[in-house]
Write a protein that holds these residues in place. Structure first.
Motif, PDB file in Angstrom:
ATOM      1  N   MET A   1      -3.002  -6.711  -6.054  1.00  0.00           N
ATOM      2  CA  MET A   1      -2.210  -6.590  -4.826  1.00  0.00           C
ATOM      3  C   MET A   1      -1.238  -7.762  -4.690  1.00  0.00           C
ATOM      4  SD  MET A   1      -2.360  -3.940  -3.023  1.00  0.00           S
ATOM      5  CE  MET A   1      -2.094  -4.086  -1.265  1.00  0.00           C
TER       6      MET A   1
ATOM      7  N   LEU B   1       8.682  -0.522 -10.987  1.00  0.00           N
ATOM      8  CA  LEU B   1       7.758  -1.473 -10.345  1.00  0.00           C
ATOM      9  C   LEU B   1       6.348  -1.328 -10.922  1.00  0.00           C
ATOM     10  CD1 LEU B   1       7.289  -3.467  -7.839  1.00  0.00           C
ATOM     11  CD2 LEU B   1       6.542  -1.423  -6.635  1.00  0.00           C
ATOM     12  N   PHE B   2       5.900  -0.083 -11.024  1.00  0.00           N
ATOM     13  CA  PHE B   2       4.517   0.125 -11.489  1.00  0.00           C
ATOM     14  C   PHE B   2       4.384   0.012 -13.009  1.00  0.00           C
ATOM     15  CE2 PHE B   2       4.008   1.291  -7.160  1.00  0.00           C
ATOM     16  CZ  PHE B   2       2.730   0.844  -6.867  1.00  0.00           C
ATOM     17  N   ASP B   3       5.472   0.133 -13.694  1.00  0.00           N
ATOM     18  CA  ASP B   3       5.442  -0.181 -15.131  1.00  0.00           C
ATOM     19  C   ASP B   3       5.133  -1.658 -15.311  1.00  0.00           C
ATOM     20  OD1 ASP B   3       5.938   2.332 -16.026  1.00  0.00           O
ATOM     21  OD2 ASP B   3       8.085   2.045 -16.379  1.00  0.00           O
TER      22      ASP B   3
ATOM     23  N   VAL C   1       2.078   1.940  -3.415  1.00  0.00           N
ATOM     24  CA  VAL C   1       1.036   2.553  -4.255  1.00  0.00           C
ATOM     25  C   VAL C   1       0.909   4.045  -3.927  1.00  0.00           C
ATOM     26  CG1 VAL C   1      -1.439   2.618  -4.760  1.00  0.00           C
ATOM     27  CG2 VAL C   1      -0.296   0.414  -4.466  1.00  0.00           C
ATOM     28  N   GLN C   2       0.879   4.358  -2.659  1.00  0.00           N
ATOM     29  CA  GLN C   2       0.692   5.762  -2.251  1.00  0.00           C
ATOM     30  C   GLN C   2       1.887   6.627  -2.648  1.00  0.00           C
ATOM     31  OE1 GLN C   2      -0.132   5.136   1.923  1.00  0.00           O
ATOM     32  NE2 GLN C   2      -2.362   5.065   1.581  1.00  0.00           N
TER      33      GLN C   2
ATOM     34  N   VAL D   1       0.841  -1.206   0.000  1.00  0.00           N
ATOM     35  CA  VAL D   1       0.000   0.000   0.000  1.00  0.00           C
ATOM     36  C   VAL D   1       0.876   1.256   0.000  1.00  0.00           C
ATOM     37  CG1 VAL D   1      -1.670   1.333   1.374  1.00  0.00           C
ATOM     38  CG2 VAL D   1      -1.975  -1.138   1.091  1.00  0.00           C
TER      39      VAL D   1
ATOM     40  N   PHE E   1      -8.038   3.204  -5.118  1.00  0.00           N
ATOM     41  CA  PHE E   1      -8.442   2.688  -3.806  1.00  0.00           C
ATOM     42  C   PHE E   1      -7.548   3.200  -2.679  1.00  0.00           C
ATOM     43  CE2 PHE E   1      -8.915  -0.543  -0.482  1.00  0.00           C
ATOM     44  CZ  PHE E   1     -10.299  -0.646  -0.413  1.00  0.00           C
ATOM     45  N   TYR E   2      -6.224   3.117  -2.875  1.00  0.00           N
ATOM     46  CA  TYR E   2      -5.311   3.426  -1.765  1.00  0.00           C
ATOM     47  C   TYR E   2      -4.810   4.867  -1.729  1.00  0.00           C
ATOM     48  CZ  TYR E   2      -5.143  -1.581  -0.825  1.00  0.00           C
ATOM     49  OH  TYR E   2      -5.478  -2.873  -0.500  1.00  0.00           O
ATOM     50  N   PHE E   3      -4.880   5.578  -2.839  1.00  0.00           N
ATOM     51  CA  PHE E   3      -4.369   6.955  -2.819  1.00  0.00           C
ATOM     52  C   PHE E   3      -5.501   7.977  -2.908  1.00  0.00           C
ATOM     53  CE2 PHE E   3      -2.500  10.763  -4.840  1.00  0.00           C
ATOM     54  CZ  PHE E   3      -1.500  11.033  -3.927  1.00  0.00           C
TER      55      PHE E   3
ATOM     56  N   ALA F   1       9.010   3.635 -10.211  1.00  0.00           N
ATOM     57  CA  ALA F   1       8.445   3.765 -11.562  1.00  0.00           C
ATOM     58  C   ALA F   1       8.538   2.446 -12.316  1.00  0.00           C
ATOM     59  CB  ALA F   1       9.182   4.866 -12.324  1.00  0.00           C
TER      60      ALA F   1
ATOM     61  N   LYS G   1      -2.712  -0.376 -11.916  1.00  0.00           N
ATOM     62  CA  LYS G   1      -2.306   0.933 -11.388  1.00  0.00           C
ATOM     63  C   LYS G   1      -3.534   1.790 -11.084  1.00  0.00           C
ATOM     64  CE  LYS G   1       1.092   2.170 -14.318  1.00  0.00           C
ATOM     65  NZ  LYS G   1       1.995   3.038 -15.071  1.00  0.00           N
TER      66      LYS G   1
ATOM     67  N   TYR H   1       4.074   6.043  -4.983  1.00  0.00           N
ATOM     68  CA  TYR H   1       4.153   6.146  -6.440  1.00  0.00           C
ATOM     69  C   TYR H   1       3.135   7.166  -6.959  1.00  0.00           C
ATOM     70  CZ  TYR H   1       3.662   4.943 -11.378  1.00  0.00           C
ATOM     71  OH  TYR H   1       3.580   5.009 -12.743  1.00  0.00           O
ATOM     72  N   SER H   2       1.920   7.099  -6.423  1.00  0.00           N
ATOM     73  CA  SER H   2       0.862   8.024  -6.869  1.00  0.00           C
ATOM     74  C   SER H   2       1.226   9.468  -6.540  1.00  0.00           C
ATOM     75  CB  SER H   2      -0.470   7.664  -6.210  1.00  0.00           C
ATOM     76  OG  SER H   2      -0.793   6.330  -6.489  1.00  0.00           O
TER      77      SER H   2
ATOM     78  N   LEU I   1       1.529  -7.227  -7.068  1.00  0.00           N
ATOM     79  CA  LEU I   1       2.409  -6.155  -6.582  1.00  0.00           C
ATOM     80  C   LEU I   1       3.302  -6.650  -5.449  1.00  0.00           C
ATOM     81  CD1 LEU I   1       3.214  -3.138  -6.557  1.00  0.00           C
ATOM     82  CD2 LEU I   1       1.324  -2.721  -4.987  1.00  0.00           C
TER      83      LEU I   1
ATOM     84  N   LYS J   1      -8.803  -6.328  -7.884  1.00  0.00           N
ATOM     85  CA  LYS J   1      -7.928  -5.553  -6.983  1.00  0.00           C
ATOM     86  C   LYS J   1      -7.066  -6.490  -6.127  1.00  0.00           C
ATOM     87  CE  LYS J   1      -7.489  -3.494  -2.745  1.00  0.00           C
ATOM     88  NZ  LYS J   1      -7.635  -4.094  -1.446  1.00  0.00           N
TER      89      LYS J   1
ATOM     90  N   LEU K   1      -5.484   0.334  -7.990  1.00  0.00           N
ATOM     91  CA  LEU K   1      -4.761   0.500  -6.722  1.00  0.00           C
ATOM     92  C   LEU K   1      -4.633   1.965  -6.323  1.00  0.00           C
ATOM     93  CD1 LEU K   1      -1.979  -2.233  -7.177  1.00  0.00           C
ATOM     94  CD2 LEU K   1      -4.118  -2.404  -5.897  1.00  0.00           C
ATOM     95  N   LYS K   2      -4.377   2.814  -7.321  1.00  0.00           N
ATOM     96  CA  LYS K   2      -4.279   4.255  -7.020  1.00  0.00           C
ATOM     97  C   LYS K   2      -5.639   4.778  -6.535  1.00  0.00           C
ATOM     98  CE  LYS K   2      -3.293   8.761  -9.153  1.00  0.00           C
ATOM     99  NZ  LYS K   2      -4.600   9.394  -9.064  1.00  0.00           N
TER     100      LYS K   2
END
Lengths: 250, 200
Positions: free
Chosen positions: B175, B130-132, A50-51, A47, B145-147, B128, B139, A53-54, B178, B171, B142-143
């Motif tokens: 996770m 990792l998320f690529d 994710v945060q 988590v 939901f969590y951001f 970067a 992405k 990175y965002s 990830l 989701k 997850l963004k």
């Protein structure tokens, strides 16, 4: 046994304080708190990723507007316009200097003097008659006026008489008088079916035309000599000489 | 006492959408802070990179209520930027020295007690990458939901999934993927763990 989705939901709930760690352990049916803690830690790490990175992406978008464009590793091309212009300018300067030099130095007279080589008299050919020997002997001893004057006394002149008389006029700086004599050699040889003094005539007549500032006629003869590999004077004339005559002789 | 404008800025940084306050930070402080950083020995590009990292640290500190407005935003931000810059210079020096010495020194890599370099250039690049690998659809979920803190129902509106359960399953898969990726990346895993300890 819980599905991945159910486990994921429980971990989210625990993270958000909806359930406690103890409830999590119980619902996961984990053997110990350690297992639940491990799952929770992995979840928190993911988590956080994710945060972070965002957050990074949001700031990066704005950063692009303010940050200087990253200095690209520019591989300078060998020939930029500026460099090409510079090289062209240097080349033009060198070319114009060379052209000026060649033009100013390559007069007809200079070219004539550069190409002219004194003709050595062949001793073997000098035993035909007393008069002829006298003409050739006079030429050999540098008495060009005498050798030219003796030509008038020769009956039925051969190509040899014609050649040395023409050469005498050339040495006396009377090229115009030499031309008809050289031309007569061609006619004589044609008539006799001979080729005596023909190569010599080609060469010295070409020089005579040069002396007379007749570029075209000189070039025609020089090119004829250069085209014939067997010609006596083929190697005597450098190719650059014809080029200079064509472009710079004046 | 904070000015009203700064109070609003700080409040804005605590929201999910930080676009406006971050723009304001760049508009008001980018030039002066990067100018200062260059005086410490960095070039323009380094200074800009350090400024970005400092903004991210500042946001984290604001969200953790570590910024109390006892100094101006500019002073505080400049202080962070200075620490990052000096830390960066030290790291480079250490790296150079280490390269010339032996491998035993690797264990001496200190965890900065004052500053966590979660957003250092290296770590940002790792994130970067990792998320690529995670892919765009994961992405987005997850963004969201969590951001952005969206509920499953809200998130469903922005995605192509039939219902909440399908989205939830997706989701969960994202996770798991990830987590697997993170565990296979030793450096990033360690960085994230140490960051979690740092912010606790």
């Amino acid at each position: 046994m819980l599905s991945n989705t159910q486990t994921d939901k429980l971990l989210d709930d625990c993270m958000n304080g909806i359930i406690t760690s103890a409830q999590l352990t119980a619902q996961l049916s984990a053997d110990s708190n350690e297992v639940a803690d491990k799952l929770m830690n992995e979840h928190l790490v993911a988590v956080t990723a994710v945060q972070q990175y965002s957050l990074l992406k949001q700031v990066e978008q704005i950063h692009q507007l303010y940050a200087p464009a990253k200095a690209k590793t520019v591989v300078h091309p060998m020939f930029t316009l500026k460099r090409v212009m510079r090289i062209a300018a240097v080349f033009l300067l060198a070319l114009s200097t060379w052209l000026f030099y060649e033009y100013s130095t390559n007069t007809y007279n200079r070219l004539y003097n550069d190409l002219f080589t004194a003709y050595s008299v062949n001793e073997v050919r000098g035993n035909e008659s007393g008069q002829i020997n006298a003409l050739v002997d006079a030429y050999r001893s540098g008495q060009y006026s005498k050798s030219a004057a003796l030509f008038a006394t020769v009956e039925n002149p051969t190509s040899r008489d014609l050649f040395f008389t023409a050469m005498s006029y050339l040495r006396l700086s009377k090229p115009a008088d030499a031309v008809p004599l050289f031309n007569k050699i061609y006619a004589y040889n044609k008539l006799q079916g001979e080729g005596l003094y023909e190569d010599e005539t080609d060469y010295y007549l070409a020089l005579t035309w040069l002396k007379l500032n007749d570029k075209q006629k000189a070039i025609e003869l020089f090119e004829k000599i250069k085209a014939d590999k067997e010609h006596t004077y083929n190697k005597t004339i450098p190719s650059s000489a014809i080029f200079k005559i064509k472009w710079f002789a004046h | 006492m904070m000015k009203i404008a700064e109070t609003n800025l700080i409040a804005g940084l605590k929201q999910a959408d930080i676009n406006r306050p971050v723009q304001e930070l760049y508009k008001n402080h980018f030039e002066s802070v990067t100018y200062y950083l260059q005086s410490l020995g960095g070039n323009q590009e380094d200074a800009a990179d350090v400024f970005q990292e400092s903004i991210l640290i500042f946001i984290e500190q604001v969200r953790a209520d570590k910024f109390r407005g006892e100094s101006s935003v500019n002073t505080y931000l400049t202080g962070i930027a200075r620490n990052v810059m000096l830390n960066e210079i030290r790291s480079k020096t250490r790296r150079n020295v280490r390269e010339e010495q032996y491998a035993a020194a690797e264990n001496e890599e200190p965890v900065d007690e004052v500053l966590h370099r979660m957003f250092s250039k290296e770590n940002s690049t790792r994130l970067a990458r990792l998320f690529d690998a995670v892919g765009d659809s994961c992405k987005k979920i997850l963004k969201g939901f969590y951001f952005d803190d969206l509920s499953m129902r809200e998130l469903l509106q922005y995605t192509k999934y039939e219902n909440e359960q399908v989205l939830r399953n997706k989701k969960s898969k994202c996770m798991k993927f990830l987590k697997d990726l993170i565990s296979s990346s030793k450096e990033l895993n360690e960085t994230l763990k140490s960051y979690l300890k740092y912010v606790k």
